[in-house]
Design an enzyme around this catalytic site. Structure first.
Site, mmCIF file in Angstrom:
data_model
loop_
_atom_site.group_PDB
_atom_site.id
_atom_site.type_symbol
_atom_site.label_atom_id
_atom_site.label_comp_id
_atom_site.label_asym_id
_atom_site.label_seq_id
_atom_site.Cartn_x
_atom_site.Cartn_y
_atom_site.Cartn_z
ATOM 1 N N THR B 19 0.913 -1.165 -0.031
ATOM 2 C CA THR B 19 -0.010 -0.394 0.397
ATOM 3 C C THR B 19 0.981 1.172 -0.163
ATOM 4 O O THR B 19 0.658 2.248 -0.551
ATOM 5 C CB THR B 19 -1.055 -0.214 1.757
ATOM 6 O OG1 THR B 19 -1.455 -1.219 0.934
ATOM 7 C CG2 THR B 19 -1.984 1.370 1.550
ATOM 8 N N ARG B 53 5.894 -8.635 -9.821
ATOM 9 C CA ARG B 53 6.395 -7.709 -10.901
ATOM 10 C C ARG B 53 5.199 -6.935 -11.725
ATOM 11 O O ARG B 53 4.673 -6.194 -12.104
ATOM 12 C CB ARG B 53 7.568 -7.520 -11.942
ATOM 13 C CG ARG B 53 7.159 -6.305 -13.041
ATOM 14 C CD ARG B 53 8.820 -6.840 -13.527
ATOM 15 N NE ARG B 53 9.178 -5.349 -14.620
ATOM 16 C CZ ARG B 53 10.685 -5.435 -15.537
ATOM 17 N NH1 ARG B 53 11.174 -6.437 -14.647
ATOM 18 N NH2 ARG B 53 10.789 -4.183 -15.257
ATOM 19 N N LYS B 112 8.779 0.950 11.581
ATOM 20 C CA LYS B 112 9.235 1.264 13.206
ATOM 21 C C LYS B 112 9.392 0.525 14.014
ATOM 22 O O LYS B 112 10.302 0.850 14.944
ATOM 23 C CB LYS B 112 7.466 1.785 13.427
ATOM 24 C CG LYS B 112 6.529 0.569 14.022
ATOM 25 C CD LYS B 112 4.956 1.023 13.619
ATOM 26 C CE LYS B 112 4.740 0.794 11.685
ATOM 27 N NZ LYS B 112 4.051 1.439 11.464
ATOM 28 N N GLU B 136 9.821 9.264 9.201
ATOM 29 C CA GLU B 136 8.573 10.006 9.610
ATOM 30 C C GLU B 136 7.624 9.408 9.608
ATOM 31 O O GLU B 136 6.260 9.097 10.639
ATOM 32 C CB GLU B 136 8.377 11.676 8.559
ATOM 33 C CG GLU B 136 7.096 12.377 8.940
ATOM 34 C CD GLU B 136 7.289 12.791 10.417
ATOM 35 O OE1 GLU B 136 7.637 14.005 10.697
ATOM 36 O OE2 GLU B 136 6.148 11.878 11.058
ATOM 37 N N VAL B 139 6.229 6.497 12.435
ATOM 38 C CA VAL B 139 5.436 6.852 13.752
ATOM 39 C C VAL B 139 3.582 7.642 13.281
ATOM 40 O O VAL B 139 3.325 8.741 12.479
ATOM 41 C CB VAL B 139 5.872 7.660 14.465
ATOM 42 C CG1 VAL B 139 5.164 7.751 15.397
ATOM 43 C CG2 VAL B 139 6.914 6.362 15.411
ATOM 44 N N GLY B 194 -10.303 -4.607 6.813
ATOM 45 C CA GLY B 194 -8.500 -4.367 5.873
ATOM 46 C C GLY B 194 -8.056 -3.667 7.132
ATOM 47 O O GLY B 194 -7.153 -3.189 6.860
ATOM 48 N N GLU B 197 -4.733 -7.013 10.189
ATOM 49 C CA GLU B 197 -3.728 -7.913 9.868
ATOM 50 C C GLU B 197 -4.683 -9.505 10.310
ATOM 51 O O GLU B 197 -4.922 -9.253 10.784
ATOM 52 C CB GLU B 197 -2.327 -7.676 10.500
ATOM 53 C CG GLU B 197 -1.876 -5.991 9.980
ATOM 54 C CD GLU B 197 -1.409 -6.299 8.693
ATOM 55 O OE1 GLU B 197 -1.197 -7.334 8.013
ATOM 56 O OE2 GLU B 197 -1.505 -4.915 8.672
ATOM 57 N N ASP B 208 2.741 -2.421 18.632
ATOM 58 C CA ASP B 208 2.761 -1.675 17.174
ATOM 59 C C ASP B 208 3.241 -0.125 17.970
ATOM 60 O O ASP B 208 4.319 0.615 17.591
ATOM 61 C CB ASP B 208 2.216 -2.126 15.960
ATOM 62 C CG ASP B 208 1.940 -0.485 15.303
ATOM 63 O OD1 ASP B 208 2.675 -0.775 14.094
ATOM 64 O OD2 ASP B 208 1.008 0.815 15.385
ATOM 65 N N LYS B 212 6.521 3.019 18.609
ATOM 66 C CA LYS B 212 5.887 4.022 18.251
ATOM 67 C C LYS B 212 6.105 4.647 19.372
ATOM 68 O O LYS B 212 7.239 5.602 19.362
ATOM 69 C CB LYS B 212 4.731 4.180 17.480
ATOM 70 C CG LYS B 212 4.217 3.726 16.118
ATOM 71 C CD LYS B 212 2.318 3.798 16.612
ATOM 72 C CE LYS B 212 1.862 3.286 14.628
ATOM 73 N NZ LYS B 212 0.951 2.838 14.481
#
Lengths: 440, 440
Positions: B19, B53, B112, B136, B139, B194, B197, B208, B212
């Site tokens: 994404t 690809r 992160k 950048e 976090v 979505g 995960e 997670d 951060k």
């Protein structure tokens, strides 16, 4: 690894020792050690110019060269960077910044009026001279909104920027809503608390917020802006009863600044009091707090909230610019080179298209509402709600009562014409009050 | 004035086309012209490595060199900057970032876990090599909190940093509060949308957010942090009834990350569910939105709120880092040179000192409350309120009822010992639930 303390220091000349100037000296002295590590080299204040050398500001000014004339700072060959904290669009601050750039010195300033009115000329000169000119503290004090738009959002195209940009107005409106007191009364209290200047016009007539909005729009949209094109309306006309009726309708009233990039490439630039729904993010921003939001094609919605003024926050912003320069920041003043900017075409007031709150003071007699509704219909203004706060009418004495109207979205020109016609009705006792409604 | 298009381009190699990777390509292609003006030179994606690809990502990959092995990007002498968007603390992402620095290429990453676990080693290597490493997007996605702490607040000393750092947990807790549904049910829905995960552990177990928080604390306090020292508790144990009782008491429950610099120079680093008063600024942050606040000695309180994830916001953050590098940003990874950092001494859980929400499930019989109160008193835990949701007790069948306790501030160790003793009472039917209360 190299020791930052042994690197070549960055030498500052500071002009102005008011709240912010003294704060910058205090901050750089207090945190000298960590600032050296963060700047990669020592930052030395080597010269200062201000009105009164002897005033006790609680900071150590020994070992710092004093100049009575700020322009002498620009002439001092030992100074690398001029920190202009005098203020004012013209006069000595203006002269000093030009003199500094012409003497090949970078500039840090907190001067919103200077940047809003002369920013385009300054950007050209700074680019020609390959010199940095930073002004984080010029907008929303301690909120890093300049850096956010200029650096963090720089890859995106912003569609909207808005916010509560004047702490004095926000404080006054918050206090009026809380106490129900009149504007003049609260203004006096605000001045006594030090949240409003002795001459409060720049704040309460909206010009301070307009300066900030023009700067944000230039940065965010990549336009050069003629400050005169910003629509500005202050808060002097706000009556406590409007705050009260707004509340009944589920709104608060705030002075907002709104900039919007339209699809036809024209932009809207407005500063005025607005009704905000209670659950809007800006509605809960109270007192002297400032808040700015951005909406971008890629970045979505972002909101920053914090202290819009005050010694500590503003000094932190000025010092951040100084440290950026020590690190060699080379970003152009408007975030892009001169050729990356296009002149703004600003939408005139007549074409604004919003929903409106209207308060009419009428002599309560049969047929009043019908007369008003007819005029609105003739001007294609459609009503969303009508609130009549009538008292009982006696035969002998006609009561004057307020009628509160909320319109659907309508072109401002049509509404202004309708209100002009309504004002001519004999039952109307005062000039109608019109306040724009901001849904987001 | 010089034309940015004719300047030397900055040449990128991008690793990972999920994404964020696809988003960065899309953003840099869509806004190529303005990006060139803002970066001062063209930014060219000259090579990409990803798993597949041929997948249709809606972006033009022709004219871009393709490598099956990401490490080949580090070896390509034409690439200036590696953009690492693979993710994961170890494995190929880790290998690639080291290889890039060792090949004298700057790095931009959104990783992160890598920065939280290996950031200190990477900072040393980047400083030795005089190379930039920016992160950048690691976090809070599109919220420029790294730049804010590292650059805008760099002159200040921060005392506290906190926030809602995980959109998945915030979405789940918001949905649980709204629907009253169980955790497992909402998690499944969240995965289908979505927002979570397939393996949700990193998010819902708090790691997670902890990654951060560790990064923000390093930047804000100038400490090197051992990630293992962060106290982490996830949201699996949150029951809808706790959200309901919290609401009755005037609170919401959110997963928060809190870092605090104490006067003795030790720091507190906690990620856990917490009760927040309804009027706390973080309480109104709902859904996948993230928010971070800082409190500094000079800068006061600042809050940033926006999209914590998603293609557009995260790509904007990655692209901002790339443009910073094109402009020659030389700020060290942790905002200060290595010698400006001190190792963190982290306060252990036993010394936490907070108010607590406790839910006990008890067999409703006379004397229960007295027994519990006695144990709390013995452990010097003082009560602020007690809420008993009793149903009518019959002679034949003992009902199991919840008792909700709110304590005054107390040392966590004492409370844990008290709860251990309470759990041994025969009337207690389940392990007591304990949730910290965060007043700010």
């Amino acid at each position: 690894m190299s020791n930052p303390s042994s690197q070549k220091p960055l030498k500052l000349g500071i002009a102005g020792l008011g709240t912010v100037g003294a704060g910058v000296v205090r901050l750089l002295q207090t945190n000298a050690q960590s600032v050296t590590h963060r700047a990669g080299r020592p930052i030395e204040i080597i010269a200062i110019s201000a009105k009164n050398r002897d005033k006790n500001r609680g900071i150590d000014l020994s070992h710092i060269q004093w100049y009575d004339n700020p322009l002498d700072l620009a002439a001092d060959p030992n100074i690398d960077i001029i920190v202009e904290l005098i203020g004012g669009a013209n006069g000595i601050a203006h002269e000093l910044v030009y003199a500094a750039l012409n003497a090949n010195k970078g500039v840090v300033t907190a001067n919103k009026a200077l940047i809003a009115l002369h920013g385009n000329d300054l950007a050209k000169l700074a680019e020609q001279k390959k010199l940095p000119l930073l002004f984080e503290a010029a907008v929303a004090g301690g909120i890093p909104v300049i850096k956010t738009i200029k650096e963090a959002l720089t890859a995106d195209r912003l569609k909207r920027i808005g916010g509560i940009l004047n702490g004095t107005c926000n404080y006054i409106l918050t206090a009026m809503a809380k106490t129900g007191c009149q504007f003049d009364e609260i203004l006096k209290e605000t001045q006594e608390l030090g949240y409003a200047e002795a001459d409060p016009s720049t704040d309460i007539d909206g010009f301070d917020a307009a300066h900030k909005l023009a700067i944000l729009a230039s940065l965010g949209f990549g336009h050069t802006i003629n400050f005169k094109d910003v629509f500005v309306e202050g808060i002097r006309g706000i009556n406590p009863c409007d705050l009260h009726y707004a509340q009944e309708l589920g709104y608060v009233i705030k002075l907002v600044g709104m900039a919007q990039q339209h699809k036809d490439n024209r932009i809207e630039l407005r500063v005025h009091p607005a009704l905000l729904p209670n659950d809007a993010p800006l509605a809960r921003v109270n007192g002297v707090t400032n808040a700015v939001f951005t909406e971008g094609e890629f970045s979505g919605r972002l909101m920053l909230e914090g202290a819009g003024a005050g010694e500590g926050p503003t000094s932190t912003a000025v010092s951040a610019d100084i440290i950026d320069l020590a690190r060699g920041n080379t970003i152009p003043m408007w975030g892009t080179d001169w050729n990356g900017l296009t002149p703004a075409t600003v939408i005139p007031q007549s074409e604004f298209n919003k929903a409106y709150y209207i308060r009419l003071m009428v002599v309560d007699q049969p047929g009043v509402v019908a007369d008003i509704a007819t005029i609105l219909k003739e001007h294609h203004v459609s009503l969303r709600s009508l609130l009549q706060h009538g008292t009982i009418t006696t035969q002998t004495q006609k009561e004057i009562v307020p009628i509160i109207l909320v319109t659907h979205q309508t072109r401002e020109n049509s509404l202004l014409q309708a209100l002009e016609a309504i004002q001519k009705l004999p039952v109307i006792t005062e000039k109608p009050v019109m306040i724009r409604i901001e849904e987001a």
